[in-house]
Design an enzyme around this catalytic site. Structure first.
Site, PDB file in Angstrom:
ATOM      1  N   GLN A  87      -0.898 -11.546  -3.784  1.00  0.00           N
ATOM      2  CA  GLN A  87      -0.309 -10.479  -2.965  1.00  0.00           C
ATOM      3  C   GLN A  87      -0.415 -10.818  -1.487  1.00  0.00           C
ATOM      4  O   GLN A  87      -1.470 -11.244  -1.015  1.00  0.00           O
ATOM      5  CB  GLN A  87      -0.997  -9.135  -3.224  1.00  0.00           C
ATOM      6  CG  GLN A  87      -0.282  -7.992  -2.507  1.00  0.00           C
ATOM      7  CD  GLN A  87      -0.930  -6.644  -2.721  1.00  0.00           C
ATOM      8  OE1 GLN A  87      -1.942  -6.345  -2.104  1.00  0.00           O
ATOM      9  NE2 GLN A  87      -0.354  -5.836  -3.586  1.00  0.00           N
ATOM     10  N   CYS A  98      -0.720  -0.219  -0.094  1.00  0.00           N
ATOM     11  CA  CYS A  98      -2.075   0.033   0.411  1.00  0.00           C
ATOM     12  C   CYS A  98      -2.065   1.203   1.387  1.00  0.00           C
ATOM     13  O   CYS A  98      -1.300   1.201   2.359  1.00  0.00           O
ATOM     14  CB  CYS A  98      -2.628  -1.211   1.097  1.00  0.00           C
ATOM     15  SG  CYS A  98      -4.292  -0.970   1.762  1.00  0.00           S
ATOM     16  N   ASN A 123       1.365   2.820 -12.278  1.00  0.00           N
ATOM     17  CA  ASN A 123       0.005   2.681 -11.766  1.00  0.00           C
ATOM     18  C   ASN A 123      -0.478   4.048 -11.285  1.00  0.00           C
ATOM     19  O   ASN A 123       0.302   4.864 -10.825  1.00  0.00           O
ATOM     20  CB  ASN A 123       0.014   1.662 -10.620  1.00  0.00           C
ATOM     21  CG  ASN A 123      -1.327   1.488  -9.929  1.00  0.00           C
ATOM     22  OD1 ASN A 123      -1.398   1.449  -8.721  1.00  0.00           O
ATOM     23  ND2 ASN A 123      -2.396   1.382 -10.695  1.00  0.00           N
TER      24      ASN A 123
END
Length: 332
Positions: free
Chosen positions: A70, A100, A200
């Protein structure tokens, strides 16, 4: 599920987590059933590629394929160069971080903050996809606030830009990790895209994984915080999805062996001093489910050498497995 030439089997993926999904943890989770393990976030800024931290994050020697790395950043050309660099270092998948929520990352206009600028998102994705011959994936949130859930729009931009697979965390940036993840947005995205979609957020058990897959129609699930201290969750989810049967949990003896192997890998990877320090948070996660562990953690966290840390941990779990109260004392 396929991402480019790679078959991701089982469809249970370790989420990228800064300070957690280093090489020792990725290898452990893959061994315990993860179909893919994404590296912790690496910087796109070339000034920091040769730091000790970055070199560790870019170490993929001996890692089972596909190796997914990533990258994070805000400038399309810089992100493209970072993708080329990591592909040259062995990355077989490049994952772009737009999920994030950390203030440090978002203040630099990276991570989930990028979702506020859809045009910039498109430029970054197009630049990275054009820069490398390996598949590029993307991780996003549902938006940057509950009033601005623009993940479906970002998802279409991603598909049009050539992104090979999309992971969606079912929270906005403003939520960080509070409240409950919602899956309706992920379902809407899956219904609108041709590329694989990975769900997720709050996937912490085999039953939850099955519920989320049924609700969203997603191609796979991604597990993050629930794997901390419980890396065997991947085989449990995979087995349940394949058979409908719940695997028994690991024995104390197996947990001991998994933990000791993890500690040894951390000591070897980082060196003794840093490895012992980094291992302490993993010891805390492994120990969190047992009430007697508070005393163990208080003592083992004072161990300043690898041998002491391993010995204290081994003796503690041996006592638990034998059904006797552990005698905890700091070894000299």
């Amino acid at each position: 599920m396929r991402i480019g030439p790679y078959s991701i089997e089982p469809g249970v993926i370790l989420a990228p987590m800064a300070g957690v999904t280093d090489k020792p943890f990725r290898l452990l989770c893959k061994r315990l059933g993860a179909g893919l393990a994404v590296s912790e976030m690496t910087t796109s800024d070339p000034r920091f590629w040769n730091t000790r931290k970055s070199r560790h994050r870019m170490d993929h020697d001996g890692e089972p394929e596909p190796v997914s790395v990533q990258i994070a950043g805000t400038v399309p050309s810089v992100m493209a160069e970072a993708a080329r660099h990591n592909a040259g270092e062995g990355a077989q998948l490049i994952d772009i971080n737009m999920g994030c929520p950390a203030k440090k990352v978002c203040n630099a206009w990276a991570g989930s903050a990028l979702m506020q600028d859809e045009a910039l998102v498109g430029r970054i994705l197009e630049s990275v996809v054009a820069a490398v011959d390996v598949p590029v994936t993307l991780k996003i949130r549902t938006g940057w606030s509950p009033q601005h859930r623009n993940a479906p729009t970002i998802a279409r931009i991603a598909q049009d830009s050539g992104i090979a697979a999309l992971a969606v965390h079912g929270r906005t940036r403003d939520q960080h990790y509070t409240g409950r993840a919602e899956y309706d947005t992920i379902a809407a995205i899956k219904g609108d895209l041709r590329i694989p979609v990975i769900a997720n957020g709050d996937i912490d058990s085999p039953h939850r994984a099955r519920e989320v897959l049924r609700h969203t129609g997603a191609d796979a699930v991604m597990v993050g915080r629930a794997a901390q201290g419980r890396p065997w969750i991947f085989r449990e989810i995979a087995h349940f999805l394949a058979t409908g049967e719940q695997l028994p949990g690991p024995s104390l003896a197996e947990i001991r062996d998994i933990l000791l192997g993890h500690l040894q890998a951390l000591h070897a990877f980082y060196g003794e001093q840093a490895g012992v320090r980094i291992a302490r948070k993993h010891l805390g996660w492994y120990a969190k489910d047992r009430p007697e562990n508070r005393a163990f953690l208080t003592v083992v966290n004072r161990a300043d050498g690898a041998d002491a840390q391993l010995r204290l941990t081994r003796d503690y779990f041996d006592a638990l497995a034998a059904g006797v109260a552990p005698e905890i004392a700091v070894a000299a």
